[in-house]
Write an enzyme that holds these catalytic residues in place. Structure first.
Site, PDB file in Angstrom:
ATOM      1  N   PHE A  63      35.807  54.756  25.460  1.00  0.00           N
ATOM      2  CA  PHE A  63      34.813  53.724  25.171  1.00  0.00           C
ATOM      3  C   PHE A  63      33.498  54.009  25.897  1.00  0.00           C
ATOM      4  CE2 PHE A  63      32.946  49.463  25.152  1.00  0.00           C
ATOM      5  CZ  PHE A  63      33.116  49.137  23.806  1.00  0.00           C
ATOM      6  N   GLU A  64      33.581  54.602  27.079  1.00  0.00           N
ATOM      7  CA  GLU A  64      32.397  54.894  27.875  1.00  0.00           C
ATOM      8  C   GLU A  64      31.618  56.108  27.375  1.00  0.00           C
ATOM      9  OE1 GLU A  64      34.990  52.210  29.630  1.00  0.00           O
ATOM     10  OE2 GLU A  64      35.535  54.322  29.362  1.00  0.00           O
ATOM     11  N   VAL A  87      42.156  59.358  21.945  1.00  0.00           N
ATOM     12  CA  VAL A  87      42.763  58.031  21.872  1.00  0.00           C
ATOM     13  C   VAL A  87      44.050  58.175  21.059  1.00  0.00           C
ATOM     14  CG1 VAL A  87      42.418  55.607  21.271  1.00  0.00           C
ATOM     15  CG2 VAL A  87      40.436  57.035  21.825  1.00  0.00           C
ATOM     16  N   ASP A  91      51.200  50.488  21.076  1.00  0.00           N
ATOM     17  CA  ASP A  91      51.889  49.350  20.470  1.00  0.00           C
ATOM     18  C   ASP A  91      50.992  48.137  20.239  1.00  0.00           C
ATOM     19  OD1 ASP A  91      54.259  50.791  20.483  1.00  0.00           O
ATOM     20  OD2 ASP A  91      54.780  50.095  22.499  1.00  0.00           O
ATOM     21  N   HIS A  94      44.689  47.758  20.587  1.00  0.00           N
ATOM     22  CA  HIS A  94      43.678  48.376  21.449  1.00  0.00           C
ATOM     23  C   HIS A  94      43.135  49.665  20.833  1.00  0.00           C
ATOM     24  CE1 HIS A  94      41.694  49.222  25.261  1.00  0.00           C
ATOM     25  NE2 HIS A  94      42.209  50.443  25.234  1.00  0.00           N
ATOM     26  N   ARG A 140      45.838  69.810  18.468  1.00  0.00           N
ATOM     27  CA  ARG A 140      44.404  69.921  18.230  1.00  0.00           C
ATOM     28  C   ARG A 140      43.616  70.290  19.484  1.00  0.00           C
ATOM     29  NH1 ARG A 140      47.059  66.915  14.896  1.00  0.00           N
ATOM     30  NH2 ARG A 140      46.365  66.647  12.738  1.00  0.00           N
TER      31      ARG A 140
END
Length: 168
Positions: A63-64, A87, A91, A94, A140
């Site tokens: 997010f930063e 990311v 569960d 988020h 990846r």
């Protein structure tokens, strides 16, 4: 096109030289076991292409990356920014919120000029893996599907020195 189709494709334009360029890299520490190999892949391409200067800005999480990328763009000598993160779906919702926020934020930066600083937006390259499992991320980050960090660096150089042709 899927990643495997892209890797096996016979058409890839040449990666331009990085001579004289300053590339900023914002890299998330979250999932460092993935982001570090992505960063190393990017740095290897930039070294090989003789990039003049690379600035690495580490942040806690994906997010930063938007804020770090914006800060890197404040330096008028930075020609492009690569945002590297990972990311992995969990569960809770988020994953969706983080992916949506990072995608929107980096997209906005990619299309924004800075009055008095930049008439044309500097490229902001999306090098953020968004995967269902950690195994997919590993594939990846230097695994069987290549290194998306290296691909992001190639993209940054290609965006700094695009090949434009005129067709009649």
């Amino acid at each position: 096109m899927s990643t495997i189709d892209h890797i096996s494709s016979s058409y890839h334009s040449e990666v331009p030289s990085g001579e004289g360029l300053h590339i900023g890299i914002a890299v998330a520490e979250w999932n460092y076991n993935i982001t570090e190999p992505l960063l190393e892949g990017a740095l290897e391409v930039l070294r090989r292409q003789q990039t003049k200067k690379v600035t690495v800005f580490r942040v806690p999480g994906a997010f930063e990356l938007v804020n770090a990328s914006a800060r890197l763009l404040e330096d008028p000598t930075v020609n492009a920014v690569i945002a590297i993160g990972c990311v992995v779906r969990g569960d809770t919702p988020h994953f969706d919120y983080i992916c949506q926020g990072v995608t929107f934020g980096l997209s906005q930066l990619n299309a924004t000029s800075v009055p008095g600083l930049r008439a044309i937006p500097a490229p902001v390259i999306f090098g953020v893996l968004t995967t269902e499992t950690i195994e997919q991320a590993e594939e990846r980050a230097g695994g069987r599907l290549g290194n998306k960090g290296a691909e992001a660096a190639e993209t940054a150089l290609k965006m700094c020195r695009p090949i434009c042709t005129v067709h009649k």
